[in-house]
Design a protein around this motif. Sequence first.
Motif, PDB file in Angstrom:
ATOM      1  N   SER A   1      -8.476   2.394  -1.063  1.00 55.61           N
ATOM      2  CA  SER A   1      -9.262   2.381   0.168  1.00 55.61           C
ATOM      3  C   SER A   1      -8.861   1.176   1.008  1.00 55.61           C
ATOM      4  CB  SER A   1     -10.747   2.326  -0.177  1.00 55.61           C
ATOM      5  OG  SER A   1     -11.047   1.096  -0.812  1.00 55.61           O
TER       6      SER A   1
ATOM      7  N   TYR B   1      -4.181   5.909  -4.354  1.00 57.33           N
ATOM      8  CA  TYR B   1      -4.510   5.827  -2.937  1.00 57.33           C
ATOM      9  C   TYR B   1      -5.679   4.865  -2.740  1.00 57.33           C
ATOM     10  CZ  TYR B   1      -1.559   9.938  -2.832  1.00 57.33           C
ATOM     11  OH  TYR B   1      -0.497  10.793  -2.972  1.00 57.33           O
TER      12      TYR B   1
ATOM     13  N   MET C   1       2.034   1.878  -3.490  1.00 60.35           N
ATOM     14  CA  MET C   1       0.901   2.362  -4.286  1.00 60.35           C
ATOM     15  C   MET C   1       0.690   3.856  -4.076  1.00 60.35           C
ATOM     16  SD  MET C   1      -0.668   0.008  -6.123  1.00 60.35           S
ATOM     17  CE  MET C   1      -0.938  -1.745  -6.274  1.00 60.35           C
ATOM     18  N   ARG C   2       0.678   4.268  -2.836  1.00 60.41           N
ATOM     19  CA  ARG C   2       0.449   5.681  -2.516  1.00 60.41           C
ATOM     20  C   ARG C   2       1.589   6.549  -3.025  1.00 60.41           C
ATOM     21  NH1 ARG C   2      -0.987   3.063   2.684  1.00 60.41           N
ATOM     22  NH2 ARG C   2      -3.264   2.768   2.646  1.00 60.41           N
TER      23      ARG C   2
ATOM     24  N   PRO D   1       0.812  -1.225   0.000  1.00 58.40           N
ATOM     25  CA  PRO D   1       0.000   0.000   0.000  1.00 58.40           C
ATOM     26  C   PRO D   1       0.844   1.273   0.000  1.00 58.40           C
ATOM     27  CG  PRO D   1      -0.893  -1.605   1.539  1.00 58.40           C
ATOM     28  CD  PRO D   1       0.417  -2.140   1.097  1.00 58.40           C
ATOM     29  N   SER D   2       1.974   1.256   0.692  1.00 58.58           N
ATOM     30  CA  SER D   2       2.849   2.436   0.719  1.00 58.58           C
ATOM     31  C   SER D   2       3.423   2.724  -0.662  1.00 58.58           C
ATOM     32  CB  SER D   2       3.969   2.230   1.736  1.00 58.58           C
ATOM     33  OG  SER D   2       3.447   2.044   3.032  1.00 58.58           O
TER      34      SER D   2
END
Length: 774
Positions: free
Chosen positions: A755, A753, A747-748, A744-745
């Motif tokens: 959910s 971003y 990706m951001r 997730p990091s």
Amino acid sequence: RSWEGDRHDGSASLLWVARPGLLFQGDKQSSCHPLVSMRGQESIRGLSCPALSRPPRSFLGDFFFLPPCFVPIAKSQELLFPQSLSWALGYNSSLAVHSLAGGEDWVLLYVCSHTAVIHDILGGRQYHLQGHANTISCLCVSEDRRWVATADGGPDPLVIDFVVFNPQNPHEFVSNSKTQVIFYLWSDASLQYSTPPLTKQTFNSMVGHFSQSAFHFNNTQALTGTSAGKLVLWDMARAPSLSEEAQVQPHNTKATKLVPMQRSSITVLMVLESCIVTGDVKGRVKFYNGRLQLLACYSHSGVGPICSISFSKPPPEPPDPASLIHQILFLSLNRNFILSTSDATVLHVATDGTNFEKVMEEAKKATTAIACHPRQALLAVGSHCGLLKVWDYQQPKYLVSRIFTEAGIQCLSYDPEGCFLAAGFTDGSVYILDAISLQSCCEAFRFSRGAVTHISFSHDSEYLATADEKYAVTVYKRVLQNGQRCWEHLAGLHSHYKPIRSILFGVQLDSNEPRLLSLGEDRQLVEYDLSSSSKDQLVISHRDRVEQVAVPLCLAWYPQFGTESFILTANSCYKMKLYNTTTKMCRKTLLGPTYGSPLEKIQILPTTSTTNSQKCYLAYITRDKVGLQILPVDGNPHKSSAFICHPDGVSDLACSYDGRYVFTAGGNDRTVLKWEVNLNALEAAASLGGEDLVPFYSLLEGGREGEFFRELEDYFYYVQLRSQGIDALETRQVSTHIPLEEIPSVMRAMGFYPSEEEVCQMFLLLFKKKKEQE
């Protein structure tokens, strides 16, 4: 081959050419010349004999020149495409239908959506002139049948009016709208034009709207038909003081007479040899001489308003004609002709008698519903005019038809056994018909308050479910009454609060009982408990939200590739998702086909092969395209293909029982297209796209060598530094893997971003993949 080096983009006009008399000899030739394309910007200087020499440039924009065999794509070339057009049903009744042959041969040219079709009626053959990316809006044929020109009207079109050239002077032509007539004079340096005034006060008589214009065989005059049943006679104003060049200027043209011909509206006007021919709203065809004296009239009580008239090729001139009048009548009144009417009917008329023979009768309104028989080569086609036809698509020929006068047909479905054909109508009624005779098996059901949009049978033919535009699902059941099996209404329920996109029957995993699901734009996947449902009470067993932002558009049962069973959905963000059939948990999110618009409808392509059960394919439609996808879905962009089928929108999709053909219905274009499937070509394209991660690099901006990929690579190193400790003194272990919790990091950091739900779905997918690898 392209002389200008430009590839045809399908947005401008096309011109086709072939030698007359050789239209249908392609199968007799050992080879076929390739399709030749050309793009030009200059004006036409003249049209030469249609050999394969370099053609002149044209103001029409883009061209196609056909070789003598008049076959735009050879059969060997069609094998290169995953799907190719095989047959076209219906035609655009607002455009002309042309006769291309003489004598007793019925060879027609007409338009189906974005394709011009040459149809040998008696020979049962079609040739398709393809190339347009937009719906064809104009079609014309030269007198000698040597030239065919088509123009479209889509995005960035070249605006082209249908014009009539003066046969005595090719530099003069005329066009008209409903309210004005424009005369043009075309030269190498310029294009001059004029719009002569004509109002009710000009002749103190009502003129009406203009329909069609034509040049009189007297080269100084032109004619225009009107909705008031009159002919306007235009003439060049001659003045002795003017030079010969000034005499023919378009601004010298003016209306000299308004001749009342009849009371009914004149819809067609043309000049044939030394005769003037008109067609009207009452289906009458009249022949006049140069002085507008009636020579002959052809009429039939069953003929509607005439849209076009096309004559067969002229017969040889009679030996030693008795008089000039005899020769004129022989040439003009002994040429059979083709009529097309506004009610989508084409008729053949023999001028040596009064025989009006029907050639084609097609849908008069939108064709919105198609369904394939599950065991035979039969296709049912329904339209908003209430016409239902069953077609043998192997022959091809129509077998049986029925007209429903109360409402239009919106959707169709055969039961799995092929005994019943269910039809949903625009007024909310449902008919269950015998699949062969189309006779009603029971009284029509009228439990829906809006148009029925979807209809489907269960696998055992015991249930029938419908969805309507008022967001309700209705279920019907077969019961035993008085020793006979019949259908009755079970229950209905407003289970959604936005339009329903799909209804789907399946089979319970632990039994042979049917299960029913519906998917709506409210992002709800609803499953119904049929065994617990009773009269007027439809029970819901599960209701699951399947999307957060995107809108789900369609669903299908995913083929069994492993121990887990899935439901496949496609959404408005071009994503395809796999949901566990029991828990409804999303197990995979993948990129679907991206061809201009999201998938509107999907179907698993049937297969009769037992050699490789793991080879499965998906047929789908977007807003204007039909395509194929190799399964299992993995996001590889090279595993799908799509072709434009109906530029104005696809309304329905159906697959043949053996998976050899895919059918599309075009809605308002009133056509149905039959596409032959070539899976070997699809597999070849996927193989050429590369293996492993190679096909996916092209999805990144700049590819593998681009800045985006290098930035992603840097983030992998940053994640490894952080996971191993920024202050660590030991030797760093560089790897192509990163911890799952860091995804997730990354990706951001890349600008996406997710959910929390999407993060959970990522972890589930990765855990599943890791388990499969172990």
